[in-house]
Design a protein around this motif. Structure first.
Motif, mmCIF file in Angstrom:
data_model
loop_
_atom_site.group_PDB
_atom_site.id
_atom_site.type_symbol
_atom_site.label_atom_id
_atom_site.label_comp_id
_atom_site.label_asym_id
_atom_site.label_seq_id
_atom_site.Cartn_x
_atom_site.Cartn_y
_atom_site.Cartn_z
ATOM 1 N N LYS A 183 32.759 40.716 36.105
ATOM 2 C CA LYS A 183 32.994 42.146 36.292
ATOM 3 C C LYS A 183 34.480 42.395 36.115
ATOM 4 O O LYS A 183 35.304 41.853 36.847
ATOM 5 C CB LYS A 183 32.529 42.549 37.698
ATOM 6 N N ILE A 184 34.810 43.188 35.103
ATOM 7 C CA ILE A 184 36.215 43.398 34.740
ATOM 8 C C ILE A 184 36.604 44.840 35.043
ATOM 9 O O ILE A 184 35.902 45.771 34.635
ATOM 10 C CB ILE A 184 36.417 43.114 33.232
ATOM 11 N N ASP A 185 37.710 45.009 35.755
ATOM 12 C CA ASP A 185 38.272 46.346 35.975
ATOM 13 C C ASP A 185 39.139 46.644 34.757
ATOM 14 O O ASP A 185 40.179 46.004 34.560
ATOM 15 C CB ASP A 185 39.099 46.333 37.262
ATOM 16 N N ILE A 186 38.729 47.611 33.937
ATOM 17 C CA ILE A 186 39.483 47.809 32.693
ATOM 18 C C ILE A 186 40.764 48.615 32.919
ATOM 19 O O ILE A 186 41.612 48.672 32.051
ATOM 20 C CB ILE A 186 38.615 48.419 31.556
ATOM 21 N N GLN A 235 42.904 45.723 34.518
ATOM 22 C CA GLN A 235 42.778 44.597 33.588
ATOM 23 C C GLN A 235 42.666 43.273 34.336
ATOM 24 O O GLN A 235 43.347 42.302 34.024
ATOM 25 C CB GLN A 235 43.942 44.590 32.592
ATOM 26 N N GLN A 236 41.795 43.281 35.325
ATOM 27 C CA GLN A 236 41.576 42.070 36.102
ATOM 28 C C GLN A 236 40.098 41.792 36.281
ATOM 29 O O GLN A 236 39.285 42.724 36.269
ATOM 30 C CB GLN A 236 42.217 42.225 37.478
ATOM 31 N N VAL A 237 39.792 40.499 36.446
ATOM 32 C CA VAL A 237 38.422 40.116 36.776
ATOM 33 C C VAL A 237 38.250 40.349 38.275
ATOM 34 O O VAL A 237 38.961 39.755 39.077
ATOM 35 C CB VAL A 237 38.169 38.633 36.434
ATOM 36 N N VAL A 238 37.313 41.214 38.649
ATOM 37 C CA VAL A 238 37.152 41.519 40.072
ATOM 38 C C VAL A 238 35.888 40.877 40.647
ATOM 39 O O VAL A 238 35.633 40.968 41.839
ATOM 40 C CB VAL A 238 37.140 43.044 40.330
ATOM 41 N N GLY A 239 35.119 40.223 39.783
ATOM 42 C CA GLY A 239 33.946 39.499 40.269
ATOM 43 C C GLY A 239 33.457 38.582 39.168
ATOM 44 O O GLY A 239 33.552 38.916 37.986
ATOM 45 N N ARG A 240 33.011 37.387 39.555
ATOM 46 C CA ARG A 240 32.498 36.491 38.522
ATOM 47 C C ARG A 240 31.532 35.500 39.154
ATOM 48 O O ARG A 240 31.835 34.908 40.195
ATOM 49 C CB ARG A 240 33.655 35.752 37.847
#
Lengths: 107, 382
Positions: B84-87, B90-95
């Protein structure tokens, strides 16, 4: 006659390795590596762990027959999504790919 | 520059999208960089990249969907990774690594559920869109693919090995699964039309396709175009065609043929054939531009440097471009004025004006494949 001996040995080697009869240039090897990674990768995955196609990882290649692999590459596997690559590559190129997959197994 | 100013500058650089720089996401997009496990965030209006997010795993055949607010992208990696990327930040907020081998996903119409189709172990897993917590695992006896969202918290998918389509209704507390068997040999991909009514599965193992009317009280399988390849020599398929929710062009549905170098047209209501267009090679994507006036087609290896544009009224090819080696995907801006085209082997995305068919821009991207614009958030079946 060491020269004749060498020649005989070379011929014998060529007969034993039909795929090696035509040499693959470094440029061609780069192209084949790119093809394997990118286009075979469409079905087999970039890391070759498989997808619609079978895994081609070192574990999956363990004990596979070189000629058998070449046959699959060139003629495809009827009833599956593996197409025949014969229209797009020579036998030598198919052997290069088979050897590349098998060599990866050893490493 | 004072030390304080320098410090401030550093913090601005480190956080590319602070709250005080308000910005909207409606003209943003995400491009998959398949070989480097990264995605590029792009700005359509600027025709430029605005950031890169890395560390996303094996992204061959990766795809993504957007949250309803167009802020988050859910990326489906080949290696089973769901990111899950916050565009904006610009960070991965869940994986989560949710399986060993997966092939795309979907978001429910209410934006609350994320579904992922898996090859290994076969089936579909459904996750909470906020937390990525696993909510359900719909098992299948083979490779699940052609996963699409449908109206009413439903998902529909097919199984390559067992020739089934499964409809998963998650409108209640627990998912209810309806299995339609014998849909045809080896479904390889599927689409849902943008009205959410028709699910069409492409068949690799036999001629024709299968359609399911999702509005029907009891959905049934209907074979369509059963004769399209019959009697013709089958051509090798070096890349599977993709069916996608861009297939509806006015009152027709456009479909890439498989084993044949043709694009097929069917009436969207009767599902009867309305025409065929001979094209350059094995088509991969046949995508109607928004509004449906034209269809853009790209092609399988080795003839994959070309794009053709087809007029949907005449079914004739009206344009042909050669963007470069390995054109993998195309995406239209939301009203169809531009088409962005991935050219994998030249590490670039070329932007075309869809009226003149001329290139109007270019962005450097590492081994680009899928291009996804945020407007997808508001459409069924994408």
């Amino acid at each position: 006659m060491p020269e004749r001996l060498a020649m005989t040995a070379l011929i014998a080697a060529l007969l034993a390795l039909p795929g090696a009869a035509e040499t693959i240039s470094p440029e061609k090897a780069d192209e084949l590596r790119h093809l394997l990674y990118q286009d075979c990768g469409s079905c087999h995955g970039l890391t070759r762990k498989g997808g619609l196609g079978s895994p081609l990882t070192p574990e999956a290649m363990e004990g596979r027959d070189r000629d058998g692999l070449v046959e699959i590459i060139l003629d495809g596997l009827p009833g599956t999504a593996m197409p025949p690559w014969r229209p797009l590559m020579s036998e030598a190129e198919a052997y290069w790919i088979a050897d590349y997959l098998l060599k990866d197994t050893v490493q | 520059m004072t030390r304080l100013a320098a410090l401030l500058m550093c913090s601005v650089l480190a956080a590319p999208a602070l709250a005080q720089e308000l910005r909207a996401t409606g003209d943003l997009g995400v491009i998959v960089e398949r070989a480097t496990g990264s995605v590029l965030i792009v700005d359509q209006s600027e025709r430029a990249a605005i950031g890169r997010v890395e560390g996303l795993g094996d992204l061959s055949h990766a795809s993504l969907v957007f949250s309803p607010d167009e802020r988050f992208a859910y990326l489906f990696g080949r290696d089973g990774g769901l990111s899950k990327i916050d565009i904006l930040t610009q960070q991965v907020v869940g994986r989560v690594i949710q399986s060993g081998n997966s092939i795309g996903g979907a978001i429910s119409d209410d934006g609350k559920l994320i579904a992922v189709a898996n090859y290994e172990p076969g089936g579909v897993k459904i996750f909470d869109a906020d937390t990525l917590e696993e909510l359900a695992h719909i098992e299948a006896d083979g490779k699940a693919l052609g996963l699409e969202d449908a109206a009413g918290r439903k998902f529909v998918f097919s199984v390559w090995d067992t020739n089934e389509t499964k409809i998963v209704d998650f409108s209640g507390a627990e998912p209810v699964v309806t299995t339609l068997s014998d849909i045809g040999a080896n479904p390889y991909d599927a689409l849902v039309t943008d009205d959410g009514r028709t699910y069409i599965a492409g068949l690799f193992g036999e001629d024709g396709l299968s359609a399911i009317d999702l509005w029907a009280e009891v959905p049934e399988v209907k074979r369509i175009l059963p004769h399209y390849g019959r009697g013709q020599e089958e051509m090798p398929v070096y890349k599977m065609p993709h069916l996608e929710g861009w297939a509806k062009a006015g009152d027709q549905i456009v479909l890439p043929a498989v084993h044949h170098h043709e694009v097929l047209w069917v009436d969207a209501r009767t599902l009867e054939e309305t025409g065929r267009t001979a094209v350059h090679s094995q088509p991969v994507f046949a995508m109607a531009r928004p509004g449906g006036r034209h269809v853009w087609v790209n092609f399988a290896h080795p003839e994959n440097d070309t794009i053709q544009v087809i007029d949907t009224m005449t079914h004739e090819v009206i344009g042909e471009m050669v963007p470069g080696p390995a054109v993998l995907h195309m995406e239209f801006t939301s009203r169809g004025t531009e088409a962005w085209v991935s050219v994998r082997d030249e590490n670039k995305v070329v932007i075309y004006d869809t009226t003149t068919l001329e290139p109007i821009g270019e962005i450097e991207v590492q081994s680009p494949s899928g291009i996804f614009f945020t407007a997808r958030a508001h459409r069924l079946g994408l």
